[in-house]
Design a protein around this motif. Structure first.
Motif, PDB file in Angstrom:
ATOM      1  N   GLY A 113       0.970   4.468   3.034  1.00 20.52           N
ATOM      2  CA  GLY A 113       0.005   3.476   3.512  1.00 20.52           C
ATOM      3  C   GLY A 113      -0.144   3.514   5.013  1.00 20.52           C
ATOM      4  N   ARG A 114      -1.074   2.743   5.473  1.00 17.42           N
ATOM      5  CA  ARG A 114      -1.235   2.569   6.916  1.00 17.42           C
ATOM      6  C   ARG A 114      -0.880   1.124   7.254  1.00 17.42           C
ATOM      7  NH1 ARG A 114      -6.384   2.499   4.802  1.00 17.42           N
ATOM      8  NH2 ARG A 114      -7.627   0.632   5.295  1.00 17.42           N
ATOM      9  N   PRO A 115      -0.291   0.896   8.409  1.00 12.96           N
ATOM     10  CA  PRO A 115       0.117  -0.467   8.762  1.00 12.96           C
ATOM     11  C   PRO A 115      -1.077  -1.414   8.802  1.00 12.96           C
ATOM     12  CG  PRO A 115       1.128   1.137  10.232  1.00 12.96           C
ATOM     13  CD  PRO A 115       0.112   1.877   9.429  1.00 12.96           C
ATOM     14  N   ARG A 116      -0.868  -2.584   8.289  1.00 14.82           N
ATOM     15  CA  ARG A 116      -1.914  -3.602   8.301  1.00 14.82           C
ATOM     16  C   ARG A 116      -2.116  -4.124   9.725  1.00 14.82           C
ATOM     17  NH1 ARG A 116      -3.750  -6.317   3.959  1.00 14.82           N
ATOM     18  NH2 ARG A 116      -1.946  -5.619   2.726  1.00 14.82           N
ATOM     19  N   THR A 117      -3.348  -4.265  10.124  1.00 14.34           N
ATOM     20  CA  THR A 117      -3.657  -4.852  11.423  1.00 14.34           C
ATOM     21  C   THR A 117      -4.167  -6.275  11.209  1.00 14.34           C
ATOM     22  OG1 THR A 117      -5.900  -3.951  11.379  1.00 14.34           O
ATOM     23  CG2 THR A 117      -4.206  -2.611  12.433  1.00 14.34           C
TER      24      THR A 117
ATOM     25  N   ARG B  84       4.063   3.266  12.888  1.00 16.60           N
ATOM     26  CA  ARG B  84       3.950   4.145  11.743  1.00 16.60           C
ATOM     27  C   ARG B  84       4.482   5.544  12.031  1.00 16.60           C
ATOM     28  NH1 ARG B  84       3.857   4.567   6.289  1.00 16.60           N
ATOM     29  NH2 ARG B  84       2.657   6.356   5.575  1.00 16.60           N
TER      30      ARG B  84
ATOM     31  N   GLY C 225       3.049  -5.677   7.052  1.00 13.11           N
ATOM     32  CA  GLY C 225       2.804  -4.983   5.795  1.00 13.11           C
ATOM     33  C   GLY C 225       1.907  -3.769   5.938  1.00 13.11           C
ATOM     34  N   MET C 226       1.579  -3.191   4.795  1.00 17.00           N
ATOM     35  CA  MET C 226       0.784  -1.967   4.798  1.00 17.00           C
ATOM     36  C   MET C 226      -0.327  -2.025   3.763  1.00 17.00           C
ATOM     37  SD  MET C 226       0.996   0.515   2.212  1.00 17.00           S
ATOM     38  CE  MET C 226       1.940   0.855   0.723  1.00 17.00           C
ATOM     39  N   ILE C 227      -1.339  -1.170   3.981  1.00 14.17           N
ATOM     40  CA  ILE C 227      -2.459  -1.019   3.056  1.00 14.17           C
ATOM     41  C   ILE C 227      -2.381   0.389   2.463  1.00 14.17           C
ATOM     42  CG2 ILE C 227      -4.969  -0.962   2.828  1.00 14.17           C
ATOM     43  CD1 ILE C 227      -5.083  -2.823   5.283  1.00 14.17           C
TER      44      ILE C 227
ATOM     45  N   HIS D  28      -5.707  -4.073  -5.001  1.00 19.11           N
ATOM     46  CA  HIS D  28      -4.994  -3.945  -3.735  1.00 19.11           C
ATOM     47  C   HIS D  28      -4.841  -2.495  -3.294  1.00 19.11           C
ATOM     48  CE1 HIS D  28      -3.649  -8.024  -5.035  1.00 19.11           C
ATOM     49  NE2 HIS D  28      -3.830  -8.276  -3.754  1.00 19.11           N
TER      50      HIS D  28
END
Length: 536
Positions: free
Chosen positions: A239-243, A258, A368-370, A386
């Motif tokens: 995933g990529r980090p949530r902004t 990340r 969190g992450m996406i 999600h």
């Protein structure tokens, strides 16, 4: 690629004990020549393997032995007590195996090759030849699931081509270290050196972003226009980090963590500066612990009332908060960050929901992450609301039709996978642990090559850890939905076992300074002998 010994290797012997001296389930560390071995007695038989875990070098004698496997006390990796083969993760390597000889009827003697005593790691044999005209396995993503999948294929004598497409500029690395040692260089945390991949014909292509998959033509497309035809495909993009969707997020010195570049930049900018961390997550708190001696100040704002409240509960969470506060970290709980204000293009203040302002030279988000799965949107693969990929028990991607159909040649693994979990009667679960990603990769790699009657499932107990100010907390099991916590020991003194229960069943455990309780509990859960609340 084989083990550590040759036919001409010097043999070293050492007397270990008498035959009846050790009990079943007992382990001992024994000096052999200039090295050491772990002596194990299981079901009346003696065996000897390497004495240190291949992950971070933990002494296995302090771990847990059950059902013929030794589990590391620190991070949960498991090794077969007879062969030394790695059976659960983290880490990639096996430990050496030594021979046992019974002399004079009652003397247990360890006989070892000298070279096997000089290292605590052993490669599992892998084929090194490649059939250029054979089937092609394409793996999307450069994390631990990808590496274990590729290595498993070679261990299972797969001779076709293996290509890993990674968006990272670096070889696969140990991402868990980034929040603990933020100035670390990428090459210091590579899972394998380039020479290893070259030796077993695993091709890694870096800076390669995949933007499409055609399941009918079996072609992967990349942003730069390159295409890759596959026979079997595994997706493990993580995933990529949530902004945060708040004003000012695009200011200078606002970061997510990340990559090694992120970590190095944060470590450099934080020196002597005011740092604000959004989110009292495990990453957020490890970053705070890593930077507190370098920054002028560190402030943490968190939506919940106590750090880790949902996972660990208030008592354990409050202990960790106080540990940080004793080092100078300031907490703003029940607080959401709603805006960032800047000066000369760089962040200067973080505004909280209650109107309070925090001075900030540097802001880091740990919220969190996406899942990085947008490119799978129109493939016919089942994607949850999600962004998680649905898979069956064998890590094969489910079709979006929703009737349980699978893609026979497409797999998904790691943080993006919604997989049937053994501990919850095979109900779909998403578990974003470093250890679990390794296991997913091995299961996927195995199932790509074995017959249908030998397909494997994910039969692993989740295990994760966090280290802050030199103190390690270990957590194993699956505690989602727990209804009570039973604590043994003294949380305030940093020596405890917290048991998370659902009705009368213990579903997870968190420990500090209580090894090998977490490792043994994981072993119990794996064998179906988990404790009940009434038996604590």
């Amino acid at each position: 690629m084989g083990g550590n010994t040759t036919s001409k290797d010097e043999i070293v012997e050492a007397y270990a004990c008498k035959v009846g001296e050790m009990k079943d389930g007992e382990m001992r560390e024994v000096s052999v020549g200039d090295g050491k071995a772990l002596l194990v007695r299981h079901q009346g038989e003696y065996s000897a393997i390497g004495h240190k875990c291949t992950h971070y070098g933990a002494p296995l004698v302090k771990g847990a032995l059950r059902d013929g496997r030794v589990r590391c006390p620190w991070h949960g990796a498991c090794f077969n007590a007879k062969t030394g083969d790695i059976e659960d993760f983290p880490g990639l390597d096996c430990v050496p195996k030594h021979n046992i000889v019974i002399q004079d009827g009652d003397k247990v003697v360890i006989r070892a090759c000298k070279s096997a005593l000089e290292t605590h790691k052993r490669y599992k044999p892998m084929v090194q030849t490649q059939n250029e005209d054979g089937p092609h396995v394409v793996i999307v993503g450069g994390g631990p699931a990808s590496v274990t999948c590729a290595e498993t294929l070679r261990q299972k004598s797969f001779l076709g081509k293996i290509t890993i497409l990674s968006a990272d500029p670096y070889l696969p690395y140990d991402r868990t270290k980034l929040s603990k040692a933020m100035d670390i260089k990428p090459e210091a945390i590579f899972l394998r050196p380039q020479e290893f991949y070259d030796a077993v014909n695993i091709k890694i292509i870096n800076n390669k972003r995949v933007n499409g998959v055609n399941a009918e033509t079996q072609v992967v497309t990349c942003e730069d226009g390159d295409t890759f035809k596959y026979d079997k495909l595994m997706v493990a993009t993580g995933g990529r980090p949530r902004t945060l969707p708040i004003p000012g997020w695009d200011l200078k010195n606002v970061y997510v963590l990340r990559t090694p570049n992120d970590a190095n930049a944060i470590a450099e900018v934080a020196k002597g500066r005011k740092v604000v961390i959004c989110g009292a997550s495990f990453i957020g708190m490890e970053v705070a612990a890593s930077l507190v001696s370098k920054a002028e100040s560190i402030s943490v704002c968190e939506f919940f009332s106590v750090p880790f409240e949902r996972v660990l509960g208030k008592e354990v969470g409050l202990f960790l908060q106080k540990m940080h506060e004793s080092k100078g970290v300031k907490f703003h709980m029940n607080a959401s960050m709603v805006e960032l204000k800047g000066e000369n293009g760089a962040v200067a203040k973080a505004i909280l929901k209650d109107g309070s302002e925090l001075e900030a030279d540097l802001v880091i988000a740990g919220v969190g992450m996406i899942p990085a799965t947008e490119f799978l949107k129109d493939t016919g693969i089942q994607i949850s609301s999600h962004g998680f990929v649905g898979v069956d028990r064998h890590m094969r991607a489910l079709k979006s039709s929703g009737d349980g159909e699978i893609f026979e040649n497409i797999y998904a693994a790691g943080d993006i996978a919604m997989f049937p979990q053994m501990l919850r009667d095979w109900q779909p679960s998403n578990i974003q642990h470093w250890q679990m990603a390794h296991y997913h990769g091995r299961v996927a790699g195995t199932n790509m090559v074995v017959p249908n009657d030998e397909l494997q499932s994910v039969e692993s107990v989740p295990f994760f850890w966090t280290q802050q100010y030199g103190k390690s907390l270990r957590y194993t099991g699956y505690g989602v939905g727990y209804d009570d916590i039973v604590i043994k020991g003294e949380v305030s003194e940093g020596k405890f076992c917290a048991y998370y229960t659902c009705k009368d069943q213990i579903v997870a455990i968190a420990t500090m300074n209580s090894d090998p309780v977490a490792a043994d509990f994981a072993q119990r859960m794996l064998s179906g002998k988990a404790l009940t609340k009434s038996s604590i």
